[in-house]
Design a protein around this motif. Structure first.
Motif, PDB file in Angstrom:
ATOM      1  N   GLN A 258       0.826  -1.202   0.000  1.00 19.43           N
ATOM      2  CA  GLN A 258       0.000   0.000   0.000  1.00 19.43           C
ATOM      3  C   GLN A 258       0.864   1.256   0.000  1.00 19.43           C
ATOM      4  O   GLN A 258       1.921   1.309   0.624  1.00 19.43           O
ATOM      5  N   ALA A 259       0.376   2.273  -0.704  1.00 22.12           N
ATOM      6  CA  ALA A 259       1.092   3.542  -0.748  1.00 22.12           C
ATOM      7  C   ALA A 259       0.692   4.416   0.435  1.00 22.12           C
ATOM      8  O   ALA A 259      -0.388   4.263   1.012  1.00 22.12           O
ATOM      9  N   VAL A 260       1.577   5.342   0.781  1.00 17.62           N
ATOM     10  CA  VAL A 260       1.241   6.336   1.796  1.00 17.62           C
ATOM     11  C   VAL A 260       0.101   7.192   1.238  1.00 17.62           C
ATOM     12  O   VAL A 260       0.093   7.570   0.069  1.00 17.62           O
ATOM     13  N   ASN A 261      -0.874   7.484   2.083  1.00 14.43           N
ATOM     14  CA  ASN A 261      -2.067   8.223   1.667  1.00 14.43           C
ATOM     15  C   ASN A 261      -1.760   9.709   1.569  1.00 14.43           C
ATOM     16  O   ASN A 261      -1.804  10.435   2.557  1.00 14.43           O
ATOM     17  N   LEU A 262      -1.477  10.161   0.360  1.00 12.47           N
ATOM     18  CA  LEU A 262      -1.124  11.564   0.144  1.00 12.47           C
ATOM     19  C   LEU A 262      -2.215  12.356  -0.552  1.00 12.47           C
ATOM     20  O   LEU A 262      -2.110  13.588  -0.649  1.00 12.47           O
ATOM     21  N   ASP A 263      -3.241  11.678  -1.057  1.00  8.25           N
ATOM     22  CA  ASP A 263      -4.250  12.384  -1.842  1.00  8.25           C
ATOM     23  C   ASP A 263      -5.672  11.886  -1.620  1.00  8.25           C
ATOM     24  O   ASP A 263      -6.587  12.260  -2.356  1.00  8.25           O
ATOM     25  N   GLY A 264      -5.910  11.063  -0.597  1.00  9.67           N
ATOM     26  CA  GLY A 264      -7.246  10.566  -0.308  1.00  9.67           C
ATOM     27  C   GLY A 264      -7.816  11.192   0.946  1.00  9.67           C
ATOM     28  O   GLY A 264      -7.296  12.197   1.473  1.00  9.67           O
ATOM     29  N   GLU A 265      -8.882  10.615   1.454  1.00 10.42           N
ATOM     30  CA  GLU A 265      -9.511  11.126   2.664  1.00 10.42           C
ATOM     31  C   GLU A 265      -8.523  11.046   3.834  1.00 10.42           C
ATOM     32  O   GLU A 265      -7.878  10.017   4.053  1.00 10.42           O
ATOM     33  N   GLY A 266      -8.382  12.133   4.556  1.00  9.70           N
ATOM     34  CA  GLY A 266      -7.454  12.183   5.678  1.00  9.70           C
ATOM     35  C   GLY A 266      -6.024  12.495   5.279  1.00  9.70           C
ATOM     36  O   GLY A 266      -5.136  12.563   6.143  1.00  9.70           O
ATOM     37  N   ALA A 267      -5.770  12.710   3.978  1.00  8.80           N
ATOM     38  CA  ALA A 267      -4.396  12.906   3.503  1.00  8.80           C
ATOM     39  C   ALA A 267      -3.751  14.168   4.058  1.00  8.80           C
ATOM     40  O   ALA A 267      -2.527  14.231   4.199  1.00  8.80           O
ATOM     41  N   ALA A 268      -4.560  15.175   4.377  1.00  7.62           N
ATOM     42  CA  ALA A 268      -3.981  16.426   4.875  1.00  7.62           C
ATOM     43  C   ALA A 268      -3.148  16.180   6.128  1.00  7.62           C
ATOM     44  O   ALA A 268      -2.048  16.733   6.282  1.00  7.62           O
ATOM     45  N   GLU A 269      -3.644  15.345   7.037  1.00 14.07           N
ATOM     46  CA  GLU A 269      -2.899  15.072   8.273  1.00 14.07           C
ATOM     47  C   GLU A 269      -1.719  14.150   8.022  1.00 14.07           C
ATOM     48  O   GLU A 269      -0.699  14.237   8.710  1.00 14.07           O
ATOM     49  N   VAL A 270      -1.845  13.252   7.056  1.00 13.76           N
ATOM     50  CA  VAL A 270      -0.709  12.387   6.713  1.00 13.76           C
ATOM     51  C   VAL A 270       0.417  13.225   6.121  1.00 13.76           C
ATOM     52  O   VAL A 270       1.598  13.028   6.440  1.00 13.76           O
ATOM     53  N   ARG A 271       0.051  14.176   5.273  1.00 14.07           N
ATOM     54  CA  ARG A 271       1.058  15.077   4.713  1.00 14.07           C
ATOM     55  C   ARG A 271       1.703  15.908   5.816  1.00 14.07           C
ATOM     56  O   ARG A 271       2.913  16.172   5.784  1.00 14.07           O
ATOM     57  N   ARG A 272       0.907  16.309   6.810  1.00 15.79           N
ATOM     58  CA  ARG A 272       1.471  17.064   7.935  1.00 15.79           C
ATOM     59  C   ARG A 272       2.431  16.187   8.742  1.00 15.79           C
ATOM     60  O   ARG A 272       3.463  16.654   9.225  1.00 15.79           O
ATOM     61  N   TRP A 273       2.090  14.917   8.874  1.00 14.14           N
ATOM     62  CA  TRP A 273       2.947  13.947   9.566  1.00 14.14           C
ATOM     63  C   TRP A 273       4.321  13.913   8.906  1.00 14.14           C
ATOM     64  O   TRP A 273       5.357  13.907   9.589  1.00 14.14           O
ATOM     65  N   ILE A 274       4.359  13.923   7.574  1.00 11.86           N
ATOM     66  CA  ILE A 274       5.614  13.910   6.837  1.00 11.86           C
ATOM     67  C   ILE A 274       6.332  15.255   6.944  1.00 11.86           C
ATOM     68  O   ILE A 274       7.520  15.323   7.299  1.00 11.86           O
TER      69      ILE A 274
END
Length: 600
Positions: free
Chosen positions: A221-237
């Motif tokens: 699975q890819a890191v979720n960078l463009d789906g639901e909840g991606a804003a917080e995943v991008r912030r995590w990075i």
């Protein structure tokens, strides 16, 4: 002393903070669970008055087993144990006069903390920094230090991105290392892996949609960078990256395999990170760099975001490595199939990529795009070896294990006088012959066996004898990969070390040898080496302004021990490896070697 604990768990109905008191191991200590309160944006919070630096804790989502914090700064009990609070402000920095360093054009030195010294710690690595200063290194490039399973490993299976691997010394040791490096005038680059997490100790999916089935990578699975909840995943990075710059004073990040960061957003996560890094650099008033590892062969990676690019400061250039490695060794298997000729090397030295819209037999189609005219060569890192190109060989053998000292000297000359940003892999400066093998320390028997058998199967499919592949779980595999520093005392190795120092000093002193203009580079090729059947030239000459970098590749010739190289101008030999004699406009070298000639 007080601390507000926070964790992102957008779909949870309850989250408990589990405080662990007086723990001496991952499974002991008194545990107390306290309910956290829902906050905005899917976050949960709880203020605890008696918590602070050194407090151990876990989170339990919806009544499940307590697990570590996805943003844990410290994992003293391993990747499965409790997290520990770390206060970065406790370190008293001594680098107030450090003004940073732009990584472009600077000499990089990649090292693996666990094998750079027998102790395998950051503090032990500090004791070797003076060696790097004497060599002329400007950027120390650390392989990943994010917490990963077991004692030893490469670090690319890290699962706690905000933590520093505790056997290396933990987060405080990284601060000490950076401080010590800055005191010696060395910048520090840190390898960060944002494209996947390892299989053991990854609990992120218990908290939220950190990964997605919408895209897949070689790791699943890819890191979720463009789906639901991606804003917080991008912030995590992005928060992770900025933290290394801000709290640990790191100067650059090397971003692993960014082509696997699949992102269909209007603004790619790399562009977002580049813009936020630039803003932080303005605030800190020192340069901060992002160096990408990319398989795309597309200069959009290093094009500024203001021009529609992804904004990376520089990127690794595997085509440089492949062109040089295949030419020197004659290897043509796998992705080396399209490399190995002198013409390929000449093209790469002038254009940065060989696969720039050309057909790639390894990929089965056209690959890459041409680098736009005027692009600085310093945007691309050049190397004859790195952790991937050595460690991902079946036995982890270095180029120096199969090349003559003269060929190694020629390789060093080509990299260190190239129009690119040069990088050495630890030990390369003295022609180190100890291997750098793939090793792990997984504690789960099934996972350990899977890694072991997967490694053997992979190389068997490529024609290697599976019995020759070292067992990655055997401690001896790691031990064999530790740098043999006593090699430096041997005459040939000492000579190569001196040669490397001379080359680095010349590059620093002579603008022509550090020039980044690809259009001004020319590579002259000698006749085919009749002792080989692969069309390799006997010699090549790289033109760098008034300098000529002469490299003789042939191993022997029956009728004459010397190779004559025309210079087309009178010149003075400034540095050389091997017996060299200048005769008018001709240079004579006996056997493989190299010479730097300043022409009139």
């Amino acid at each position: 002393m007080s601390h507000t604990f926070a964790v992102w768990a957008p779909d949870a109905t309850s989250v408990d903070l589990v405080l662990v008191r007086d723990a001496t191991g991952p499974d002991d200590g008194t545990r107390t669970a306290r309910a956290m309160a829902r906050a905005d944006g899917g976050w949960w919070q709880l203020a605890v008055s008696a918590a602070g630096h050194g407090s151990d804790y876990l989170f339990a989502v919806d009544g499940g087993d307590p697990v570590p914090d996805p943003r844990s700064a410290w994992q003293p009990f391993g990747v499965h144990g409790p997290s520990r609070l770390f206060d970065p402000s406790r370190h008293r920095w001594s680098d107030e006069h450090w003004r940073g360093r732009d990584v472009r054009g600077a000499l990089h030195y990649e090292l693996h903390v666990g094998t750079f010294t027998p102790e395998g710690t950051l503090d032990a690595a500090v004791e070797r920094l003076d060696h790097l200063v004497g060599l002329g290194v400007e950027v120390v490039a650390l392989m990943p230090v994010a917490a990963f399973p077991g004692r030893w490993g490469w670090g690319y299976d890290g699962v706690h991105l905000f933590a520093v691997h505790d056997p290396y010394g933990g987060p405080a040791a990284l601060q000490r290392f950076v401080d010590a490096a800055h005191a010696r005038g060395l910048a520090v680059s840190l390898d960060c892996v944002y494209n996947h997490l390892g299989p053991s100790g990854n609990y992120t999916s218990l908290f939220g949609p950190y990964f997605t089935d919408r895209h897949h990578t070689p790791w699943g699975q890819a890191v979720n960078l463009d789906g639901e909840g991606a804003a917080e995943v991008r912030r995590w990075i992005c928060d992770n990256a900025l933290r290394w710059f801000r709290d640990f004073h790191v100067d650059a990040l090397r971003l692993d395999a960014v082509h696997a960061l699949v992102d269909d957003s209007e603004r790619h996560v790399l562009a977002q990170l580049a813009q936020e890094t630039a803003a932080l650099a303005d605030g800190l008033r020192r340069p901060l760099s992002l160096v990408a590892e990319s398989d795309l062969n597309d200069a959009v990676m290093v094009t500024p975001t203001t021009e529609g690019g992804l904004g990376m400061t520089a990127q690794w250039d595997d085509d440089v490595h492949h062109a040089l490695h295949a030419l020197l060794t004659g290897e043509r298997q796998g992705y080396y199939a399209d490399f190995g000729s002198g013409e390929v090397l000449r093209t790469v030295w002038r254009e940065a990529f060989w696969h720039a819209g050309r057909h790639s037999s390894f990929r089965g189609g056209d690959w890459g795009r041409p680098v736009p005219p005027g692009t600085s060569g310093h945007r691309f890192l050049a190397y004859a070896a790195n952790h991937d190109q050595v460690g991902n060989r079946a036995t982890g053998d270095r180029p120096a294990a199969g090349l003559s000292a003269g060929e190694v000297a020629g390789s060093l000359a080509l990299v260190l006088t190239s129009p690119f940003t040069p990088m050495l892999f630890m030990g390369e400066e003295w022609g180190c012959r100890t291997p750098f093998q793939f090793f792990t320390d997984h504690q789960e028997p099934a996972l350990a066996e899977s890694v072991r058998e997967g490694r053997r199967r992979e190389f068997a499919e490529h024609g290697w004898d599976a019995d020759q592949v070292p067992d990655p779980q055997d401690a001896a595999t790691r031990d064999a990969s530790v740098l043999a520093w006593d090699e430096v005392a041997e005459p040939t190795h000492a000579g190569l070390l001196g040669w490397t120092r001379d080359l680095v000093a010349l590059r620093r002193r002579e603008p022509d040898l550090a020039d980044d203009d690809l259009a001004e580079v020319d590579v002259e090729l000698g006749p085919p080496d009749e002792t080989r059947d692969d069309g390799r030239p006997e010699w090549l000459v790289v033109h760098r302004g008034e300098w000529r970098v002469v490299v003789v590749l042939r191993t022997s010739r029956a009728d004459d021990d010397a190779t004559e190289v025309p210079l087309h101008a009178t010149g003075r030999v400034e540095r050389h490896w091997g017996p060299v004699r200048a005769e008018g406009r001709t240079l004579r070298l006996e056997g493989p070697g190299a010479a730097l000639v300043r022409t009139a």
